[in-house]
Design a protein around this motif. Structure first.
Motif, PDB file in Angstrom:
ATOM      1  N   ILE A 182     -21.701   2.648  11.428  1.00  0.00           N
ATOM      2  CA  ILE A 182     -21.649   1.031  10.881  1.00  0.00           C
ATOM      3  C   ILE A 182     -20.230   0.501  11.170  1.00  0.00           C
ATOM      4  O   ILE A 182     -20.311  -0.631  11.765  1.00  0.00           O
ATOM      5  CB  ILE A 182     -21.810   0.333   8.796  1.00  0.00           C
ATOM      6  N   GLY A 183     -19.209   1.302  11.256  1.00  0.00           N
ATOM      7  CA  GLY A 183     -18.190   1.012  11.901  1.00  0.00           C
ATOM      8  C   GLY A 183     -17.720   0.219  13.645  1.00  0.00           C
ATOM      9  O   GLY A 183     -17.650  -0.873  14.128  1.00  0.00           O
ATOM     10  N   ASN A 184     -19.085   1.244  14.117  1.00  0.00           N
ATOM     11  CA  ASN A 184     -19.031   1.013  15.220  1.00  0.00           C
ATOM     12  C   ASN A 184     -19.627   0.220  15.951  1.00  0.00           C
ATOM     13  O   ASN A 184     -19.198  -0.922  16.138  1.00  0.00           O
ATOM     14  CB  ASN A 184     -19.281   1.913  15.767  1.00  0.00           C
ATOM     15  N   PHE A 185     -20.986  -0.930  15.241  1.00  0.00           N
ATOM     16  CA  PHE A 185     -21.839  -1.780  15.275  1.00  0.00           C
ATOM     17  C   PHE A 185     -20.957  -3.057  14.877  1.00  0.00           C
ATOM     18  O   PHE A 185     -21.001  -4.127  15.617  1.00  0.00           O
ATOM     19  CB  PHE A 185     -22.459  -1.757  14.572  1.00  0.00           C
ATOM     20  N   LEU A 186     -20.190  -3.090  13.500  1.00  0.00           N
ATOM     21  CA  LEU A 186     -19.304  -3.537  13.229  1.00  0.00           C
ATOM     22  C   LEU A 186     -18.311  -4.358  14.772  1.00  0.00           C
ATOM     23  O   LEU A 186     -17.162  -5.083  14.595  1.00  0.00           O
ATOM     24  CB  LEU A 186     -18.832  -3.917  11.938  1.00  0.00           C
ATOM     25  N   LYS A 187     -16.798  -3.124  14.630  1.00  0.00           N
ATOM     26  CA  LYS A 187     -16.129  -3.289  16.429  1.00  0.00           C
ATOM     27  C   LYS A 187     -17.113  -4.147  17.470  1.00  0.00           C
ATOM     28  O   LYS A 187     -16.318  -4.927  17.836  1.00  0.00           O
ATOM     29  CB  LYS A 187     -16.060  -1.520  16.578  1.00  0.00           C
ATOM     30  N   SER A 188     -17.834  -3.473  17.719  1.00  0.00           N
ATOM     31  CA  SER A 188     -19.123  -4.279  18.914  1.00  0.00           C
ATOM     32  C   SER A 188     -18.920  -5.633  19.041  1.00  0.00           C
ATOM     33  O   SER A 188     -18.983  -6.420  18.951  1.00  0.00           O
ATOM     34  CB  SER A 188     -20.134  -3.168  19.207  1.00  0.00           C
ATOM     35  N   SER A 189     -19.633  -6.245  17.213  1.00  0.00           N
ATOM     36  CA  SER A 189     -20.335  -7.015  17.236  1.00  0.00           C
ATOM     37  C   SER A 189     -18.549  -8.906  16.455  1.00  0.00           C
ATOM     38  O   SER A 189     -19.368  -9.147  17.314  1.00  0.00           O
ATOM     39  CB  SER A 189     -20.859  -7.237  15.841  1.00  0.00           C
ATOM     40  N   LEU A 217     -16.393  21.814  17.663  1.00  0.00           N
ATOM     41  CA  LEU A 217     -15.098  22.587  18.118  1.00  0.00           C
ATOM     42  C   LEU A 217     -14.504  23.018  16.879  1.00  0.00           C
ATOM     43  O   LEU A 217     -13.786  24.207  16.736  1.00  0.00           O
ATOM     44  CB  LEU A 217     -13.714  21.759  18.880  1.00  0.00           C
ATOM     45  N   PHE A 218     -14.241  22.129  16.198  1.00  0.00           N
ATOM     46  CA  PHE A 218     -13.504  22.368  14.669  1.00  0.00           C
ATOM     47  C   PHE A 218     -14.265  22.783  13.590  1.00  0.00           C
ATOM     48  O   PHE A 218     -14.134  21.885  12.936  1.00  0.00           O
ATOM     49  CB  PHE A 218     -12.621  20.933  14.444  1.00  0.00           C
ATOM     50  N   ALA A 219     -14.311  24.537  13.202  1.00  0.00           N
ATOM     51  CA  ALA A 219     -15.371  24.398  12.515  1.00  0.00           C
ATOM     52  C   ALA A 219     -15.589  23.622  10.910  1.00  0.00           C
ATOM     53  O   ALA A 219     -16.083  23.812  10.655  1.00  0.00           O
ATOM     54  CB  ALA A 219     -15.874  26.404  12.389  1.00  0.00           C
ATOM     55  N   ASP A 220     -14.428  23.752  10.295  1.00  0.00           N
ATOM     56  CA  ASP A 220     -13.699  23.455   8.969  1.00  0.00           C
ATOM     57  C   ASP A 220     -14.312  21.716   8.658  1.00  0.00           C
ATOM     58  O   ASP A 220     -14.392  22.033   7.991  1.00  0.00           O
ATOM     59  CB  ASP A 220     -12.778  23.549   8.392  1.00  0.00           C
ATOM     60  N   THR A 221     -14.546  21.217  10.116  1.00  0.00           N
ATOM     61  CA  THR A 221     -15.025  19.827   9.770  1.00  0.00           C
ATOM     62  C   THR A 221     -16.599  19.963   9.113  1.00  0.00           C
ATOM     63  O   THR A 221     -17.382  20.195   9.699  1.00  0.00           O
ATOM     64  CB  THR A 221     -15.064  19.131  10.821  1.00  0.00           C
ATOM     65  N   LYS A 222     -16.679  18.897   8.201  1.00  0.00           N
ATOM     66  CA  LYS A 222     -17.838  18.545   8.037  1.00  0.00           C
ATOM     67  C   LYS A 222     -18.095  17.432   8.008  1.00  0.00           C
ATOM     68  O   LYS A 222     -17.706  16.370   7.263  1.00  0.00           O
ATOM     69  CB  LYS A 222     -18.202  18.476   6.195  1.00  0.00           C
ATOM     70  N   LEU A 223     -19.871  17.471   9.151  1.00  0.00           N
ATOM     71  CA  LEU A 223     -19.784  15.875   9.180  1.00  0.00           C
ATOM     72  C   LEU A 223     -20.990  16.012   8.224  1.00  0.00           C
ATOM     73  O   LEU A 223     -21.983  16.567   8.293  1.00  0.00           O
ATOM     74  CB  LEU A 223     -20.641  15.898  10.253  1.00  0.00           C
ATOM     75  N   THR A 224     -20.798  14.546   6.680  1.00  0.00           N
ATOM     76  CA  THR A 224     -22.334  14.381   6.193  1.00  0.00           C
ATOM     77  C   THR A 224     -23.311  13.163   6.925  1.00  0.00           C
ATOM     78  O   THR A 224     -22.597  12.139   8.085  1.00  0.00           O
ATOM     79  CB  THR A 224     -22.069  14.495   4.928  1.00  0.00           C
ATOM     80  N   LEU A 225     -24.451  12.996   6.512  1.00  0.00           N
ATOM     81  CA  LEU A 225     -25.480  11.440   6.720  1.00  0.00           C
ATOM     82  C   LEU A 225     -24.456  10.397   6.272  1.00  0.00           C
ATOM     83  O   LEU A 225     -23.835   9.598   6.984  1.00  0.00           O
ATOM     84  CB  LEU A 225     -26.356  11.717   6.251  1.00  0.00           C
ATOM     85  N   ILE A 226     -23.484  10.873   5.096  1.00  0.00           N
ATOM     86  CA  ILE A 226     -22.889  10.021   5.014  1.00  0.00           C
ATOM     87  C   ILE A 226     -21.560   9.517   5.880  1.00  0.00           C
ATOM     88  O   ILE A 226     -21.224   8.236   6.151  1.00  0.00           O
ATOM     89  CB  ILE A 226     -22.412   9.810   3.223  1.00  0.00           C
ATOM     90  N   ASN A 227     -21.265  10.086   6.051  1.00  0.00           N
ATOM     91  CA  ASN A 227     -20.446  10.513   7.673  1.00  0.00           C
ATOM     92  C   ASN A 227     -20.739   9.222   8.303  1.00  0.00           C
ATOM     93  O   ASN A 227     -20.199   8.172   9.540  1.00  0.00           O
ATOM     94  CB  ASN A 227     -18.905  10.994   7.786  1.00  0.00           C
ATOM     95  N   LEU A 228     -21.925   9.979   9.305  1.00  0.00           N
ATOM     96  CA  LEU A 228     -21.917   9.100  10.314  1.00  0.00           C
ATOM     97  C   LEU A 228     -22.846   7.863  10.089  1.00  0.00           C
ATOM     98  O   LEU A 228     -22.316   6.822  11.639  1.00  0.00           O
ATOM     99  CB  LEU A 228     -22.868  10.051  11.052  1.00  0.00           C
TER     100      LEU A 228
END
Length: 66
Positions: A55-62, A39-50
């Protein structure tokens, strides 16, 4: 809205398990990130962001269980 949310969480947990609500929360987080990037075209998602978000989601769940 809050009452409806709490009721729906209660019904999901009572019919399935707490793991289902946890997985649904992780999926919701990913959908929010990807949808906001679309939706926000100026947002740049790189592979390192994902990768960092995964990793953050995994650690939060773990470590949430401790």
């Amino acid at each position: 809205c809050t009452f409806a949310l709490n009721l729906s969480v209660f019904l999901v947990i009572s019919h399935t398990s707490a793991l289902t609500i946890r997985v649904a929360g992780v999926v919701k987080d990913w959908v929010v990130v990807l949808l906001s990037a679309i939706l926000f075209a100026d947002t740049k998602l790189t592979l390192i962001n994902l990768f960092g978000y995964a990793i953050g989601n995994f650690l939060k769940s773990s470590f949430h269980n401790f």
